[in-house]
Motif scaffolding. Structure first.
Motif, PDB file in Angstrom:
ATOM      1  N   ASP A 206      23.374  -6.503 -41.633  1.00 40.36           N
ATOM      2  CA  ASP A 206      22.951  -5.528 -40.632  1.00 40.36           C
ATOM      3  C   ASP A 206      21.755  -4.675 -41.051  1.00 40.36           C
ATOM      4  OD1 ASP A 206      23.318  -4.602 -37.973  1.00 40.36           O
ATOM      5  OD2 ASP A 206      24.153  -2.729 -38.750  1.00 40.36           O
ATOM      6  N   THR A 207      21.216  -4.916 -42.246  1.00 44.86           N
ATOM      7  CA  THR A 207      20.061  -4.129 -42.681  1.00 44.86           C
ATOM      8  C   THR A 207      18.890  -4.302 -41.727  1.00 44.86           C
ATOM      9  OG1 THR A 207      20.720  -4.223 -45.001  1.00 44.86           O
ATOM     10  CG2 THR A 207      18.392  -3.795 -44.545  1.00 44.86           C
ATOM     11  N   ASN A 210      20.772  -8.496 -39.344  1.00 47.65           N
ATOM     12  CA  ASN A 210      21.284  -9.804 -39.757  1.00 47.65           C
ATOM     13  C   ASN A 210      22.807  -9.808 -39.684  1.00 47.65           C
ATOM     14  OD1 ASN A 210      20.317  -7.958 -41.869  1.00 47.65           O
ATOM     15  ND2 ASN A 210      21.382  -9.281 -43.317  1.00 47.65           N
ATOM     16  N   ALA A 211      23.370 -10.931 -39.237  1.00 48.08           N
ATOM     17  CA  ALA A 211      24.811 -11.050 -39.009  1.00 48.08           C
ATOM     18  C   ALA A 211      25.615 -11.036 -40.299  1.00 48.08           C
ATOM     19  CB  ALA A 211      25.105 -12.328 -38.232  1.00 48.08           C
ATOM     20  N   HIS A 212      25.028 -11.554 -41.381  1.00 49.36           N
ATOM     21  CA  HIS A 212      25.671 -11.583 -42.694  1.00 49.36           C
ATOM     22  C   HIS A 212      24.612 -11.264 -43.741  1.00 49.36           C
ATOM     23  CE1 HIS A 212      28.140 -14.267 -40.144  1.00 49.36           C
ATOM     24  NE2 HIS A 212      29.166 -13.802 -40.842  1.00 49.36           N
ATOM     25  N   ASP A 213      25.035 -11.122 -45.004  1.00 49.47           N
ATOM     26  CA  ASP A 213      24.055 -10.983 -46.070  1.00 49.47           C
ATOM     27  C   ASP A 213      23.096 -12.172 -46.016  1.00 49.47           C
ATOM     28  OD1 ASP A 213      25.425  -8.761 -46.881  1.00 49.47           O
ATOM     29  OD2 ASP A 213      26.111  -9.592 -48.800  1.00 49.47           O
ATOM     30  N   LEU A 214      21.811 -11.906 -46.163  1.00 47.68           N
ATOM     31  CA  LEU A 214      20.806 -12.963 -46.261  1.00 47.68           C
ATOM     32  C   LEU A 214      20.256 -12.950 -47.674  1.00 47.68           C
ATOM     33  CD1 LEU A 214      19.012 -15.166 -45.021  1.00 47.68           C
ATOM     34  CD2 LEU A 214      17.425 -13.348 -44.311  1.00 47.68           C
ATOM     35  N   VAL A 215      20.323 -14.097 -48.353  1.00 41.50           N
ATOM     36  CA  VAL A 215      19.919 -14.192 -49.759  1.00 41.50           C
ATOM     37  C   VAL A 215      18.808 -15.229 -49.862  1.00 41.50           C
ATOM     38  CG1 VAL A 215      20.719 -14.455 -52.120  1.00 41.50           C
ATOM     39  CG2 VAL A 215      22.326 -13.695 -50.353  1.00 41.50           C
ATOM     40  N   THR A 250      20.148  -1.351 -49.820  1.00 41.29           N
ATOM     41  CA  THR A 250      20.380  -2.363 -48.792  1.00 41.29           C
ATOM     42  C   THR A 250      19.636  -3.663 -49.068  1.00 41.29           C
ATOM     43  OG1 THR A 250      18.584  -1.434 -47.468  1.00 41.29           O
ATOM     44  CG2 THR A 250      20.823  -0.643 -47.011  1.00 41.29           C
ATOM     45  N   VAL A 251      18.624  -3.601 -49.924  1.00 44.97           N
ATOM     46  CA  VAL A 251      17.900  -4.794 -50.362  1.00 44.97           C
ATOM     47  C   VAL A 251      17.771  -4.716 -51.880  1.00 44.97           C
ATOM     48  CG1 VAL A 251      15.804  -6.181 -50.168  1.00 44.97           C
ATOM     49  CG2 VAL A 251      16.600  -4.851 -48.194  1.00 44.97           C
ATOM     50  N   PHE A 252      18.282  -5.710 -52.573  1.00 46.80           N
ATOM     51  CA  PHE A 252      18.283  -5.662 -54.033  1.00 46.80           C
ATOM     52  C   PHE A 252      18.184  -7.075 -54.602  1.00 46.80           C
ATOM     53  CE2 PHE A 252      22.644  -6.013 -52.612  1.00 46.80           C
ATOM     54  CZ  PHE A 252      23.225  -6.931 -53.461  1.00 46.80           C
ATOM     55  N   GLN A 253      17.807  -7.139 -55.887  1.00 48.47           N
ATOM     56  CA  GLN A 253      17.709  -8.431 -56.573  1.00 48.47           C
ATOM     57  C   GLN A 253      18.974  -8.670 -57.369  1.00 48.47           C
ATOM     58  OE1 GLN A 253      13.996  -8.937 -58.677  1.00 48.47           O
ATOM     59  NE2 GLN A 253      14.030 -11.143 -58.281  1.00 48.47           N
ATOM     60  N   ARG A 254      19.556  -9.858 -57.199  1.00 56.95           N
ATOM     61  CA  ARG A 254      20.812 -10.208 -57.860  1.00 56.95           C
ATOM     62  C   ARG A 254      20.503 -11.058 -59.083  1.00 56.95           C
ATOM     63  NH1 ARG A 254      24.826 -12.726 -53.796  1.00 56.95           N
ATOM     64  NH2 ARG A 254      23.757 -14.676 -54.306  1.00 56.95           N
ATOM     65  N   ASP A 255      20.539 -10.416 -60.232  1.00 53.60           N
ATOM     66  CA  ASP A 255      20.127 -11.051 -61.487  1.00 53.60           C
ATOM     67  C   ASP A 255      21.356 -11.490 -62.276  1.00 53.60           C
ATOM     68  OD1 ASP A 255      17.341 -10.852 -63.346  1.00 53.60           O
ATOM     69  OD2 ASP A 255      19.216 -11.071 -64.449  1.00 53.60           O
ATOM     70  N   GLY A 256      21.325 -12.740 -62.736  1.00 57.78           N
ATOM     71  CA  GLY A 256      22.409 -13.241 -63.578  1.00 57.78           C
ATOM     72  C   GLY A 256      23.052 -14.501 -63.038  1.00 57.78           C
ATOM     73  N   GLY A 257      23.504 -15.357 -63.949  1.00 60.71           N
ATOM     74  CA  GLY A 257      24.154 -16.597 -63.557  1.00 60.71           C
ATOM     75  C   GLY A 257      23.154 -17.629 -63.079  1.00 60.71           C
ATOM     76  N   PHE A 258      23.593 -18.446 -62.138  1.00 57.67           N
ATOM     77  CA  PHE A 258      22.748 -19.500 -61.595  1.00 57.67           C
ATOM     78  C   PHE A 258      22.712 -19.384 -60.073  1.00 57.67           C
ATOM     79  CE2 PHE A 258      23.912 -20.971 -65.739  1.00 57.67           C
ATOM     80  CZ  PHE A 258      22.821 -21.697 -66.188  1.00 57.67           C
ATOM     81  N   ARG A 319       6.873   3.910 -49.110  1.00 59.42           N
ATOM     82  CA  ARG A 319       7.784   4.405 -48.093  1.00 59.42           C
ATOM     83  C   ARG A 319       9.017   3.512 -48.048  1.00 59.42           C
ATOM     84  NH1 ARG A 319       3.769   4.143 -43.175  1.00 59.42           N
ATOM     85  NH2 ARG A 319       3.115   2.322 -44.349  1.00 59.42           N
ATOM     86  N   ASP A 320      10.018   3.955 -47.303  1.00 61.06           N
ATOM     87  CA  ASP A 320      11.204   3.123 -47.124  1.00 61.06           C
ATOM     88  C   ASP A 320      10.875   2.074 -46.074  1.00 61.06           C
ATOM     89  OD1 ASP A 320      13.627   1.942 -46.760  1.00 61.06           O
ATOM     90  OD2 ASP A 320      14.751   3.795 -46.468  1.00 61.06           O
ATOM     91  N   ALA A 321      10.296   0.968 -46.546  1.00 59.07           N
ATOM     92  CA  ALA A 321       9.798  -0.055 -45.637  1.00 59.07           C
ATOM     93  C   ALA A 321      10.920  -0.657 -44.795  1.00 59.07           C
ATOM     94  CB  ALA A 321       9.086  -1.150 -46.424  1.00 59.07           C
ATOM     95  N   VAL A 322      12.107  -0.778 -45.368  1.00 58.45           N
ATOM     96  CA  VAL A 322      13.223  -1.373 -44.627  1.00 58.45           C
ATOM     97  C   VAL A 322      13.569  -0.513 -43.411  1.00 58.45           C
ATOM     98  CG1 VAL A 322      15.642  -2.048 -44.735  1.00 58.45           C
ATOM     99  CG2 VAL A 322      14.133  -2.521 -46.667  1.00 58.45           C
ATOM    100  N   ALA A 323      13.673   0.786 -43.624  1.00 57.56           N
ATOM    101  CA  ALA A 323      13.993   1.681 -42.513  1.00 57.56           C
ATOM    102  C   ALA A 323      12.892   1.661 -41.461  1.00 57.56           C
ATOM    103  CB  ALA A 323      14.199   3.095 -43.033  1.00 57.56           C
TER     104      ALA A 323
END
Length: 331
Positions: A206-207, A210-215, A250-258, A319-323
């Motif tokens: 919903d950021t 979007n209906a679900h998280d988008l990765v 609400t928008v972040f980088q997921r670091d780690g694993g594969f 600025r808060d580009a997402v907002a």
């Protein structure tokens, strides 16, 4: 339609070589340099307070040669920039990190050297040089630029069905923004360590409606239609790299694993719908071509000039580009 534009500027986030020096070994005191002069098992450290700096470069038809686009403290406009090699560095805990070495050339002489790590380097860590590979440099650089959807991302088909990207097949008809239903020509899949330049970016549910998280992969561009130009882009239609939207919340980088990445190729560069967000598909250009296997249908692929819609990072970082985008696309 024209072929992909080879002159599209690339922003390379690099360390000047002087910030990454040998602290123990044969070349003690020397900065990282090109492949012919590197010494295996030398120990390097990143300087305290070192910052990555943008190096703007234009692609050429040669995948390892660029032309610097503008004068900066890190380079001189018009100079050639060469992708020299990929180095592998080992930390004390045996973790390995790859980095690309670029060499700036002026009048036939080396003017400067730059390091582009593909994962995070720390200034308080010793890194042993354990590998140097000229051939891997092109493919690794290409892989970063290959925009990709992660496993589980639901793509909208022409029928309206939402299908996970890993279940798509060549020939499936996908809904595109510009051309309606279009057939998938090729699907690529890669599994990579989710670190640094390869760590996916998560846009929470919903950021951006979007209906679900988008990765997505970090350089993946999403398409936004602004009902009002809150970004100051000078146009309503914009393409934005998701890494430029990271706000740690609400928008972040997921670091780690594969991470499992999937690439979708159509006859033309397309905008499709992923979890309800308009997002680009793979664009074949001199940089990405090196990541595709023999037999991929790249020679007939065409660019729709979507690059004209891309928003520069300078419009997004203060600025808060997402907002702003959420408000601009819904007002």
């Amino acid at each position: 339609m024209s072929k992909a534009n080879p002159s599209a500027p690339q922003s390379l986030q690099v360390y000047p070589a002087a910030q990454f020096r040998v602290t123990d070994g044969v070349a003690e005191g020397d900065a990282i340099t090109f492949a012919d002069e590197l010494v295996m098992d030398d120990i390097y450290q990143l300087a305290d307070g070192a910052d990555r700096l943008p190096l703007m470069a234009l692609m050429t038809d040669a995948p390892t040669r660029f032309i610097l686009h503008q004068d900066t403290p890190q380079g001189t406009a018009g100079n050639d920039l060469y992708l020299d090699c990929c180095v592998t560095l080992m930390a004390p805990d045996s973790t390995t990190i790859e980095a690309l070495v670029f060499v700036e050339v002026e009048d036939g002489d080396v003017a400067d050297t730059y390091l582009l790590p593909l994962a995070t380097l720390s200034s308080d860590t010793n890194y042993r040089l354990v590998g140097v590979d000229r051939h891997a440099a092109t493919s690794r650089f290409s892989e970063v630029a290959c925009v990709s959807f992660t496993r589980g991302t639901r793509i909208t088909l022409a029928s309206g069905e939402q299908r996970p990207v890993e279940d798509l097949q060549v020939g499936d008809r996908v809904l595109t923004r510009d051309d309606g239903p279009q057939s998938v020509r090729w699907i690529g899949q890669t599994t990579l360590r989710a670190v640094g330049a390869f760590a996916p970016v998560v846009i929470r549910k919903d950021t951006l409606f979007n209906a679900h998280d988008l990765v997505l992969s970090p350089d993946h561009r999403i398409f936004v239609y602004q009902r009002e130009d809150t970004l100051g882009a000078g146009r309503a239609e914009v393409l934005i790299k998701v890494r430029h939207l990271i706000n740690g919340d609400t928008v972040f980088q997921r670091d780690g694993g594969f991470v499992d990445y999937f690439q979708l190729l159509f006859d033309d560069h397309q905008i499709v719908y992923a979890e309800g967000i308009a997002a680009e598909t793979l664009l074949i250009d001199p940089r990405t071509r090196g990541a595709l296997p023999t037999g991929a249908p790249i020679d007939t692929h065409r660019d729709r000039q979507h690059n004209d819609y891309e928003v520069t990072e300078s419009l997004l970082t203060k600025r808060d580009a997402v907002a702003l985008l959420r408000r601009a696309s819904s007002s």
